[in-house]
Design an enzyme around this catalytic site. Structure first.
Site, PDB file in Angstrom:
ATOM      1  N   HIS A  51       0.834  -1.207   0.000  1.00  0.00           N
ATOM      2  CA  HIS A  51       0.000   0.000   0.000  1.00  0.00           C
ATOM      3  C   HIS A  51       0.867   1.255   0.000  1.00  0.00           C
ATOM      4  CE1 HIS A  51      -3.292  -2.660   0.861  1.00  0.00           C
ATOM      5  NE2 HIS A  51      -4.137  -1.669   0.914  1.00  0.00           N
ATOM      6  N   SER A  52       2.073   1.101   0.535  1.00  0.00           N
ATOM      7  CA  SER A  52       2.934   2.273   0.718  1.00  0.00           C
ATOM      8  C   SER A  52       4.190   2.164  -0.133  1.00  0.00           C
ATOM      9  CB  SER A  52       3.299   2.392   2.201  1.00  0.00           C
ATOM     10  OG  SER A  52       4.495   3.123   2.344  1.00  0.00           O
TER      11      SER A  52
END
Lengths: 199, 121
Positions: free
Chosen positions: B9-10
């Site tokens: 996600h990051s």
């Protein structure tokens, strides 16, 4: 009860409007039992769909329309809803391939395939307080030719009272009882818009 | 050498992990499909699929949480390239470490998948 390429396009434009109108409600629900981005995600995805549908008014068939919408949702929604809604439309694309109209068993089968796609992607089953709890009674009502609006209203009422056992909402456990599942609400908005155009 | 694709996600998380892996297995190619196109938090199946097109050999996908896995599986279905690509469910950091080391030892994709599964499955 027939769906055509043209009326499906109309329904999706209406769904985009609905997502925009309910954006804050979806986000507020998600803030209570999730990560608080559902309204923003659905709005972003359906705004992108709207833009494309306004740019292209004619589609070869229901399959081509579904495929384009699916790919747009996959690219733009983000979160868990992107692959789930995207998969539903990719499944529609398969079921509707080469068809400019669908009705009766054919239409019900397409919605069942989309639901199966969502279940497969999310590894989820009916009764876990997810969008599957809306899509399942919906295709069953199509199969049995019962009232579709009533089926959606009942499904929303039932889902609201369940405990979430899947996805991020499941971390909130019993606190999810009595709070509507945001993905269920956005699903109902989409499916209601489709019911409105069935002739 | 088997390539790793880190799906997170990051973007920062994936870049940091890539840095760590370079210490352990400097030769293993590590590709990133992390964050959304505008740099915000999230995962995107079409970005993962695009990354699959940059593979220089067969590839192994590892993911962080929730929808990353859904998007990885969807990307595998969308991918039409010639490389053999698999997804393996494992804790991202530990799984990537093991996979990177095994790839550095010139193991095959199947051997790496089996190795990671037997450790974390």
């Amino acid at each position: 009860m027939k769906l055509s390429t043209e009326t499906f396009r109309e329904a999706l434009l209406e769904a985009a409007k609905q997502m925009e109108q309910h954006k804050d409600e979806l986000t507020d629900l998600d803030r209570e039992i999730g990560d608080g981005d559902h309204g923003i995600n659905m709005s972003r995805g359906f705004q992108a769909v709207q833009k494309e549908l306004e740019a292209q008014t004619e589609y070869e068939d229901l399959g081509a329309l579904s495929k384009q919408v699916g790919m747009t949702l996959i690219k733009t929604v983000g979160g868990a809803s992107g692959p789930l809604y995207g998969t539903a439309f990719v499944k529609f694309a398969g079921a509707f391939k080469g068809k400019t109209e669908a009705e009766g068993d054919e239409l019900a089968a397409a919605f069942k395939e989309a639901t199966d796609g969502i279940k497969m992607r999310g590894k989820s089953e009916f009764g876990q307080k997810t969008m599957v709890d809306i899509w399942t009674p919906f295709y069953e009502a199509l199969e049995q030719q019962t009232d579709l609006h009533q089926a959606l209203d009942q499904a929303l009422t039932d889902t609201k009272e369940r405990v979430a056992t899947k996805g991020r909402a499941s971390y909130f456990g019993d606190a999810t009882v009595g709070v509507q599942d945001p993905g269920s609400l956005s699903s109902a908005l989409l499916l209601r818009a489709i019911v409105e155009v069935l002739r | 050498m088997i390539n790793l694709i880190l799906v997170s996600h990051s973007e920062k998380l994936a870049a940091g992990l890539k840095e760590l892996l370079a210490e352990m297995a400097p030769d293993t190619p590590v590709l990133l499909a992390a964050g959304l196109a505008d740099g915000s938090i999230g995962t995107d199946a079409s970005r993962i699929e695009e990354t699959m097109n940059e593979l220089t050999d067969d590839g192994l996908i590892l993911t962080d949480i929730g929808s990353a896995t859904m998007n990885a599986e969807l990307a595998l279905e969308l991918y039409s390239g010639d490389r053999s690509v698999q997804f393996v469910e494992a804790p991202l950091v530990e799984g990537a470490f093991l996979a990177a080391v095994l790839s550095g030892q010139s193991k095959s994709l199947d051997e790496i998948v089996t190795g990671v599964k037997s450790e974390f499955g």
